[in-house]
Design an enzyme around this catalytic site. Structure first.
Site, short mmCIF file in Angstrom:
data_model
loop_
_atom_site.label_atom_id
_atom_site.label_comp_id
_atom_site.label_asym_id
_atom_site.label_seq_id
_atom_site.Cartn_x
_atom_site.Cartn_y
_atom_site.Cartn_z
N MET E 1 0.85 -1.19 0.00
CA MET E 1 0.00 0.00 0.00
C MET E 1 0.88 1.24 0.00
O MET E 1 1.79 1.26 0.82
CB MET E 1 -0.87 -0.02 1.27
CG MET E 1 -1.99 0.97 1.28
SD MET E 1 -1.48 2.61 1.83
CE MET E 1 -0.46 2.29 3.24
N PRO E 2 0.73 2.22 -0.86
CA PRO E 2 -0.33 2.33 -1.86
C PRO E 2 -0.18 1.29 -2.98
O PRO E 2 0.91 0.83 -3.27
CB PRO E 2 -0.15 3.74 -2.42
CG PRO E 2 1.12 4.25 -1.91
CD PRO E 2 1.65 3.34 -0.90
#
Lengths: 61, 61, 61, 61, 61, 61
Positions: E1-2
């Site tokens: 993440m991202p």
């Protein structure tokens, strides 16, 4: 990676999501032998007015 | 299946979405002969601050 | 924008996809008044071994 | 097209997103020679209770 | 993440993708201060017969 | 609905996917009480040249 996205009608509790995330991560790790830390899960909460099946909205069923 | 996802700037009414869902489901059913009940449609409402085209945000256009 | 993604079991012809794209674009344009040129549609062809419903793969149904 | 989707934990400012959108658009344009105006970017803000890594939720880390 | 997903018409070279991945990762790291190793990028190659804009397929433009 | 999408580096066998689909469906059914038949799972096979982590492609690791 793997990256799991789950589209769900809103209303599940944080505990239900936590439980699903834990068990789905274990399943993927067990079957693929990918390290547990690499498994990511994203929940998308759908409003009932944003999901249609057979042309009918969840709010109209 | 089929599963249709529609990313839209927020602000469409429930009636507009209901109308789109109904007609898109009919179109897919008519062309593919897949039973109507199997067609699912998900709308994702985007905030204007979450959509960029050509490097410009919708809020800045 | 809007961006429409359609997940379909593989096997539809280009003509069927072209027909769906044309009609779905017209539907969205007509209902939202967004210019037709802004409507984008992406088809994802799924192999039968990549789609499960109720825990059963399409290849096993 | 190209269409870029970015899943991010919520909390980034509009300025940070605007800056990312601008630079990512420039990068794609520079490398692919696709006109800048054709590059679209969508941010999906994830709540911390909707993202799990290694079976743990962001709210529990 | 991202997690970044990029939908692209097929035909970009591995070198172009590698270059995009490297620069987009740097941009996100620089702006969000998220560790570089947490940034994941997925390319989806679209066939020209699977992308429509304004109701027209890329193969028909 | 729920709709689960799993992005995986290519190379898993059909048996591994079938096993994952079966167990993930059972987990979701058990926790949410949604009927098993409503749970759909889609696998997206990623080529190694289409996945980057930390700015590095899987083919370069």
């Amino acid at each position: 990676m793997p990256i799991v996205t789950i589209e769900l009608i809103e209303g599940r509790s944080v505990d239900q999501k936590r439980d699903m995330a834990k068990k789905i991560t274990e399943t993927i790790t067990e079957i693929t032998k990918i390290p547990q830390d690499a498994v990511e899960i994203i929940f998308h909460d759908m409003k009932k007015e944003n999901y249609s099946k057979g042309g009918l909205f969840a709010i109209d069923m």
